[in-house]
Design an enzyme around this catalytic site. Structure first.
Site, mmCIF file in Angstrom:
data_model
loop_
_atom_site.group_PDB
_atom_site.id
_atom_site.type_symbol
_atom_site.label_atom_id
_atom_site.label_comp_id
_atom_site.label_asym_id
_atom_site.label_seq_id
_atom_site.Cartn_x
_atom_site.Cartn_y
_atom_site.Cartn_z
ATOM 1 N N GLN A 96 0.876 -1.354 0.213
ATOM 2 C CA GLN A 96 -0.129 -0.013 0.054
ATOM 3 C C GLN A 96 0.639 1.132 -0.047
ATOM 4 O OE1 GLN A 96 -2.408 0.081 3.503
ATOM 5 N NE2 GLN A 96 -3.155 2.088 3.215
ATOM 6 N N GLY A 97 0.812 2.000 -1.001
ATOM 7 C CA GLY A 97 1.367 2.931 -1.072
ATOM 8 C C GLY A 97 1.094 4.255 -0.736
ATOM 9 N N SER A 154 1.532 6.532 2.301
ATOM 10 C CA SER A 154 2.144 7.622 3.103
ATOM 11 C C SER A 154 3.430 8.225 2.442
ATOM 12 C CB SER A 154 2.584 7.044 4.536
ATOM 13 O OG SER A 154 1.476 6.654 4.908
ATOM 14 N N SER A 204 4.798 -1.140 4.119
ATOM 15 C CA SER A 204 4.984 -2.294 4.652
ATOM 16 C C SER A 204 5.114 -3.402 3.619
ATOM 17 C CB SER A 204 3.682 -2.771 5.381
ATOM 18 O OG SER A 204 3.625 -1.845 6.618
ATOM 19 N N GLU A 224 -9.712 -2.088 5.848
ATOM 20 C CA GLU A 224 -8.649 -2.386 6.441
ATOM 21 C C GLU A 224 -9.402 -2.727 8.075
ATOM 22 O OE1 GLU A 224 -4.783 -0.279 5.830
ATOM 23 O OE2 GLU A 224 -5.770 0.983 7.561
ATOM 24 N N GLU A 228 -5.131 9.979 17.686
ATOM 25 C CA GLU A 228 -5.526 11.309 17.741
ATOM 26 C C GLU A 228 -6.432 11.797 16.716
ATOM 27 O OE1 GLU A 228 -2.278 10.365 17.930
ATOM 28 O OE2 GLU A 228 -2.135 10.712 20.124
#
Ligand SMILES: Cc1cc2nc3c(=O)[nH]c(=O)nc-3n(C[C@H](O)[C@H](O)[C@H](O)COP(=O)(O)OP(=O)(O)OC[C@H]3O[C@@H](n4cnc5c(N)ncnc54)[C@H](O)[C@@H]3O)c2cc1C
Length: 377
Positions: free
Chosen positions: A122-123, A125, A157, A240, A360
């Site tokens: 998963q690209g 970030s 990851s 997810e 958060e």
């Protein structure tokens, strides 16, 4: 197939094939060992027809409820056959490819990840883009029938083990924010892609920096529409948090049981274990409801932030309990495979309030979107 019938047949098949499915290493093993084990287990499950249940027939699945996928992941996790996070990568990425790729592309590639032939990553970030995903800057520029991608991703990851990547790129101006993002399904062996793995705190090379330098991507690898990548990203996040979290709950339940077996009962132990149990029970109750909503065709959205907060709380409370109750130094010194497993799980639990959206940010979403306190985030 009915869920209970599926579960019974599956459990009986897993009993019959226990020896061949078992990992060939003690404890959690290394990342490479886990990858080999994952591919082996998925291949056996696929050949026996289990992996295809719950996936649409048009994409090479057998059809049936998505609950079947939750049951399968739960069963293989409970038996310690796979690392749940790695097994669940299919649940994170494949539904989005099925929903947004062309039917031909989805049918060509879904069986490859289900069978364990391929891993995907998963690209999303980037170095300056995490919580504020709409600020991403990895750029895709049209070039005749193709797109040319240049930029960098971070925290990807298992990129070094992956054959494909679900990639978010900037196609509009930086000011276009979420309206100028386009998603692609990229082959990781395309010239111009460089993967640099780096270690997480436990020592495994789970993450990678991924560099794109003039990478040519055919237009038919676009997921969704030009500048429609935000929809792709937003559709992925609830997935997810559905089947994946159910699998994770099974894993946490297994560790809680292991902890109970390893500690001496006394009033203090019972209180600490009881608190971990309550956190896990709340997560399981919530996740159960989410699985059923998904299976009933509900569109999952901001309310899955509650699931994310609960999974992080349960995971951290459980491994805090382990650190407190196991014999002194078990986690710090980790002298045998079982202690190493506790140590790795404890360290990984620290990431639970970060990955897939920080604690958060989830609380902001719950406050603003679900409880309507203040402005939208
Ligand atoms: C184990 C793990 C696996 C991951 N795998 C992947 C992957 O495969 N692919 C991928 O693309 N990414 C992956 N990530 C990255 C993950 O998505 C990001 O770490 C996450 O989105 C947070 O972004 P960041 O690290 O840039 O932190 P930042 O967004 O910089 O946040 C830093 C801190 O500021 C707080 N903060 C930020 N904005 C606000 C706000 N508006 N209000 C209040 N607090 C705020 C955050 O909560 C956090 O505490 C992974 C991360 C981990 C830990």
């Amino acid at each position: 197939m009915e869920v209970e019938t599926f579960r019974q047949h599956l459990e009986s098949w897993l009993d019959d094939h226990a020896a061949e499915l078992a990992p060939a290493f003690p404890g959690a093993g290394t990342l490479d060992q886990q990858m080999t084990q994952l591919a082996k287990v998925k291949r056996r499950l696929f050949d026996a027809g289990w992996m295809q249940w719950g996936w649409p027939e048009r994409a090479g699945g057998t059809g049936g409820s998505s609950l079947l996928r939750a049951v399968l992941g739960e069963a293989v996790t409970e038996r310690d056959l796979v690392q749940p996070g790695y097994f669940s990568m299919t649940e994170v990425l494949a539904p989005t490819v099925v929903d947004f790729a062309s039917p031909e592309l989805a049918a060509a590639f879904l069986p490859r990840i289900l069978s364990g032939d391929e891993m995907w990553c998963q690209g999303f970030s980037e170095p300056d883009t995490g919580s504020d995903l709409s600020s991403l800057s990895c750029r895709a520029t049209p070039d005749r029938d193709d797109w040319i991608v240049s930029g960098q991703k971070l925290w990807t990851s298992l990129a070094q083990h992956s054959r494909r990547c679900v990639l978010l790129t900037r196609t509009g101006t930086p000011e276009s924010r979420h309206r100028g993002i386009t998603a692609f399904f990229v082959d990781m062996d395309t010239p111009g892609i460089t993967v640099r793995p780096f270690s997480i705190i436990s020592g495994d090379d789970e993450f990678a920096e991924v560099y794109f330098d003039g990478v040519r991507i055919p237009a038919d690898r676009m997921l969704g529409t030009v500048d429609g990548g935000w929809n792709v990203a937003m559709s992925l996040l609830p997935y997810e948090r559905s089947s994946c979290f159910w699998h994770r709950t099974a894993y946490l339940r297994g560790r809680l049981t292991a902890l109970i077996e390893q500690v001496e009962p006394d009033p203090h132990t019972e209180t600490v274990v009881g608190e971990a149990f309550v956190a896990l029970y709340a997560l399981r109750a919530r996740s159960h409801r989410t699985q059923h909503r998904l299976a009933a065709g509900h569109e999952l959205g901001a309310e899955t932030s509650v699931d994310k907060v609960l999974v992080a709380a349960a995971e951290q409370r459980l491994f805090d309990a382990a650190r407190e109750l196991l014999p002194a130094g078990t986690i710090e010194l980790a002298a045998d495979p079982e202690a190493l497993r506790w140590r790795d799980s404890f360290l990984y639990s620290r990431a639970a309030t970060i990955y897939g959206g920080t604690a958060e940010i989830q609380r902001n979403i719950i406050a603003k979107r679900l409880l309507h306190l203040g402005d939208d985030v």
